[in-house]
Design a protein around this motif. Structure first.
Motif, short mmCIF file in Angstrom:
data_model
loop_
_atom_site.label_atom_id
_atom_site.label_comp_id
_atom_site.label_asym_id
_atom_site.label_seq_id
_atom_site.Cartn_x
_atom_site.Cartn_y
_atom_site.Cartn_z
N GLU A 242 -26.65 8.22 0.91
CA GLU A 242 -25.96 9.08 1.88
C GLU A 242 -24.48 8.75 1.97
O GLU A 242 -23.63 9.65 2.06
CB GLU A 242 -26.63 8.94 3.25
CG GLU A 242 -26.11 9.90 4.30
CD GLU A 242 -26.43 11.36 4.01
OE1 GLU A 242 -25.72 12.24 4.55
OE2 GLU A 242 -27.38 11.62 3.24
N LYS A 245 -22.75 10.20 -1.13
CA LYS A 245 -22.64 11.66 -1.01
C LYS A 245 -21.50 12.04 -0.07
O LYS A 245 -20.73 12.97 -0.34
CB LYS A 245 -23.96 12.24 -0.53
CG LYS A 245 -25.07 12.19 -1.58
CD LYS A 245 -26.45 12.35 -0.97
CE LYS A 245 -26.65 13.70 -0.33
NZ LYS A 245 -28.05 13.85 0.16
N ARG A 246 -21.37 11.32 1.02
CA ARG A 246 -20.31 11.63 1.98
C ARG A 246 -18.93 11.24 1.43
O ARG A 246 -17.94 11.92 1.72
CB ARG A 246 -20.59 10.93 3.31
CG ARG A 246 -21.77 11.55 4.05
CD ARG A 246 -22.14 10.81 5.31
NE ARG A 246 -23.29 11.41 5.96
CZ ARG A 246 -23.23 12.35 6.92
NH1 ARG A 246 -22.04 12.77 7.33
NH2 ARG A 246 -24.33 12.84 7.44
N ARG A 248 -18.14 11.48 -1.72
CA ARG A 248 -17.83 12.57 -2.66
C ARG A 248 -17.31 13.79 -1.90
O ARG A 248 -16.35 14.44 -2.32
CB ARG A 248 -19.06 12.94 -3.47
CG ARG A 248 -19.51 11.87 -4.45
CD ARG A 248 -20.66 12.36 -5.30
NE ARG A 248 -20.23 13.38 -6.23
CZ ARG A 248 -20.97 14.41 -6.64
NH1 ARG A 248 -22.18 14.56 -6.14
NH2 ARG A 248 -20.51 15.28 -7.50
N THR A 249 -17.97 14.10 -0.78
CA THR A 249 -17.53 15.24 0.04
C THR A 249 -16.11 15.03 0.55
O THR A 249 -15.33 15.98 0.68
CB THR A 249 -18.49 15.45 1.22
OG1 THR A 249 -19.82 15.67 0.71
CG2 THR A 249 -18.09 16.65 2.06
N ALA A 250 -15.77 13.75 0.82
CA ALA A 250 -14.43 13.42 1.33
C ALA A 250 -13.37 13.41 0.23
O ALA A 250 -12.19 13.17 0.51
CB ALA A 250 -14.46 12.07 2.03
N GLY A 251 -13.77 13.65 -1.03
CA GLY A 251 -12.79 13.75 -2.11
C GLY A 251 -12.74 12.57 -3.07
O GLY A 251 -11.97 12.57 -4.01
N GLU A 253 -14.19 10.16 -6.11
CA GLU A 253 -15.08 10.25 -7.27
C GLU A 253 -15.86 8.95 -7.35
O GLU A 253 -15.27 7.87 -7.50
CB GLU A 253 -14.28 10.47 -8.56
CG GLU A 253 -13.65 11.85 -8.65
CD GLU A 253 -13.02 12.11 -10.02
OE1 GLU A 253 -13.20 11.25 -10.92
OE2 GLU A 253 -12.36 13.15 -10.17
N ASP A 270 -28.69 13.34 -7.04
CA ASP A 270 -27.97 14.18 -6.08
C ASP A 270 -26.52 14.40 -6.51
O ASP A 270 -25.59 14.40 -5.69
CB ASP A 270 -27.99 13.54 -4.68
CG ASP A 270 -29.35 13.70 -4.00
OD1 ASP A 270 -30.17 14.51 -4.49
OD2 ASP A 270 -29.59 13.04 -2.98
#
Length: 633
Positions: A242, A245-246, A248-251, A253, A270
């Motif tokens: 988790e 994933k968060r 990655r969402t925040a930009g 890599e 995921d």
């Protein structure tokens, strides 16, 4: 005479490479001669690889000498290309030689002779190579040479190859396990195959450094972990998944380096790229994932030897990842032994990557109780880290016993999305839930005893979700206590079933203790999960649990291993619905304010940002510090 710091470092680098070339000449000659005399494939392979290391050392020595004279680099680069081609051919032939002769030797039962000479040269290399690598690292701090960083990695690799050779030849001589030399020779392919692939790429001109990466590009982070989900639905480290994933969402890599599981395990999860390193033959490649590696090591001699191959395979993989990935940050989880991977990746990277180590406490307690000879390694790991992170204030204080370094406390949070209303209908029974591995430190036997002591009119029902080596003993305890109809051990369940169990429960209990190895609860993610459902919790006042549960405010704390106190706490909640409702609501609020993902993600972004901006980390946590009432960890 040039006396600048860089010139001095180059001069030191030249002297060290002279030592390397001289030693590799001796090592190669002695190992090959000893291998031929003893008819040992293992020693011969070790010697031939030393020849290849010798060629690499000669090229680097020429390069450093050219810089010290102020000469151009074209001639050295031409030599480097020629050397890469020769090395590639030699490595291919060496791999074929190892496979064919080892298999023939095993099938034909051809027994190698003892070789004290080979044993001696491998023993010296095991000691000398790490010392030489440390000296080269100090010189390269001023030089900043990618070639020298690669040479340092080769030196470390030589030490591990020498270690495998020492184990194979030594055991073969000590207990007459002649076939072990062939097995160890085949195990060298874990190093030789990637080295061969790299040499072929270099010979083809595919190993050129990439162009400069603009600062506007996303921050690249390599997470180094023991285990990672092997397939969709695998419940390993859900909170770490988790977090990634968060990020990655925040930009950011993010990529993961982890161990293979029986030859595979999945290359993505995921959408997160997963790189799995091989470290042994697939049939026995299960040191991780199924249970803690420390528990696995107690099962057989093979599992006690596997960590050597695990570390070697991880070092190779981390080096290759760092050379090709251009990572900004190397984030190591469970630093014993993974900080070695992070350290080598930082050394081998083209960028000046920063090293973050996350400490979960179990590794520290294992060293304290069972491996005191690794205390120096832990101190080095703390000093070499650019940022040290603990999952709880308890773990931070444990770090303080090894050394005073700046420590950030960043806990993990839920491994799934926030709880949602389910509409389950409750019956008249008092439903108690336990979630966790069935191991000694979870203290489940004390909970079972507490359930036995509860009044029958409460109609207590205990559901146990989890697997582990204690299952049979716990089942026997349940039968002998006459609780077959009151306690249900379900084993592992899917996430949907786990959610249902939380939603249907009246209380979650985490009765952790200090086990025989000195291990205990580092934090307690199941407490966070239950609290997110508004379920009141009862837990032992031990370890990192006290960072989560505030006694009488967001849950109830009891002394560890005290079935009477545990039964009394459960009885209070069963007979006082208002108390249960108040603790449940307060716990849900605490999860949102102190352990919510926005807060946790912000703390990680602050940590990464401080490293990339070159700011000093925070002051060390005081030995007696705690998170305190209402504090954010």
């Amino acid at each position: 005479m040039n006396t600048t710091p860089r010139a001095t470092a180059v001069a030191l680098g030249i002297r060290l490479e002279v030592v390397t070339v001289v030693w590799m000449t001796v090592e190669a000659g002695v190992a090959i001669v000893a291998g031929l005399m003893a008819r040992s494939v293992l020693l011969a392979a070790f010697g031939v690889d030393s020849v290849i290391e010798l060629l690499s050392g000669v090229v680097l020595l020429w390069r450093l000498s050219a810089e010290s004279r102020g000469a151009g680099m074209e001639r050295v680069q031409r030599l480097e290309v020629s050397t890469a081609r020769i090395s590639a051919v030699l490595l291919v032939l060496l791999c074929v030689f190892v496979v064919v002769t080892s298999l023939v030797g095993l099938v034909a039962g051809f027994k190698p002779a003892d070789s004290v000479l080979g044993l001696a040269v491998a023993g010296v290399a095991v000691v000398a190579m790490p010392l030489l690598a440390i000296a080269k690292s100090r010189a390269n701090r001023a030089i900043g040479s990618a070639s020298l960083r690669a040479d340092i990695a080769e030196t470390i690799t030589c030490a591990y190859m020498a270690g495998v050779t020492l184990v194979g030849v030594g055991l073969s001589m000590a207990v007459d396990l002649w076939w072990l030399q062939y097995i160890c020779a085949l195990a060298l392919l874990i190093w030789l195959v990637p080295e061969t692939r790299e040499a072929i790429e270099a010979a083809r001109g595919e190993d050129r450094e990439e162009a400069f990466v603009s600062s506007s590009e996303p921050v690249r982070i390599l997470h180094v972990v023991t285990a990672f989900p092997r397939y969709s639905g695998d419940t390993i480290v859900p909170w770490l998944v988790e977090l990634l994933k968060r990020l990655r969402t925040a930009g950011y890599e993010v990529e993961v380096l982890t161990s293979a599981y029986r030859g595979g395990g999945g290359q993505s999860h995921d959408g997160i790229p997963v790189h799995r390193f091989r470290y042994f033959f697939a049939r026995w490649e299960d040191l991780t994932h199924d249970e803690a590696a420390a528990d696995r090591m107690g099962r057989s001699v093979l599992y006690r030897v596997l960590p050597l191959f695990y570390v070697a395979g991880g070092l190779w993989a981390s080096r290759r990842m760092a050379r090709s990935g251009r990572f900004d940050i190397i984030h190591v989880h469970w630093p014993v032994p993974h900080v070695l991977f992070g350290w080598l990746a930082r050394r081998a990277s083209h960028k000046k990557a920063r090293l973050v180590t996350s400490w979960y406490g179990a590794e520290l307690r294992l060293v304290q109780s069972s491996m005191p000879w690794l205390r120096g390694f832990v101190r080095w790991a703390l000093r070499t880290s650019d940022a040290v992170v603990a999952i709880s204030s308890y773990t931070a204080r444990e770090i303080g016993r090894f050394g005073q370094v700046p420590v950030r406390v960043i806990p993990y949070s839920l491994g799934f999305a926030a709880a949602q209303a389910t509409g389950h209908i409750r019956d008249e029974s008092f439903r108690i839930l336990f979630v966790g591995r069935l191991v000694e430190r979870k203290g489940l036997k004390h909970l079972i005893e507490a359930v036995r002591r509860l009044p029958p009119e409460l109609k207590a029902r205990l559901t146990v979700i989890g697997e582990g080596p204690e299952r049979e003993a716990l089942a026997a305890q349940i039968r002998s206590s006459g609780l077959d109809s009151s306690v249900d051990i379900r084993g592992r369940v899917p996430e949907s079933a786990l959610r249902d169990a939380y939603a249907e429960s009246d209380v979650l209990v985490l009765p952790s203790i200090v086990d025989a190895r000195g291990d205990t609860e580092g934090l307690g993610v199941v407490l966070l999960e239950a609290m997110s459902y508004g379920v009141p919790v009862v837990a032992s006042a031990i370890g990192g649990i006290t960072d989560i549960v505030e006694n009488e405010e967001s849950g109830l704390l009891v002394p560890p291993a005290d079935a009477d106190q545990l039964a009394n706490a459960l009885k209070r909640l069963a007979l006082d619905p208002a108390l249960a409702a108040r603790l449940g609501a307060a716990g849900e609020q605490r999860v949102r304010t102190a352990f919510g993902w926005p807060e946790i993600l912000q703390k990680w972004e602050e940590c990464y940002g401080a490293l990339l901006n070159g700011r000093a980390d925070i002051a060390p946590l005081e030995a007696g510090a705690s998170m305190g009432r209402g504090a954010t960890p």
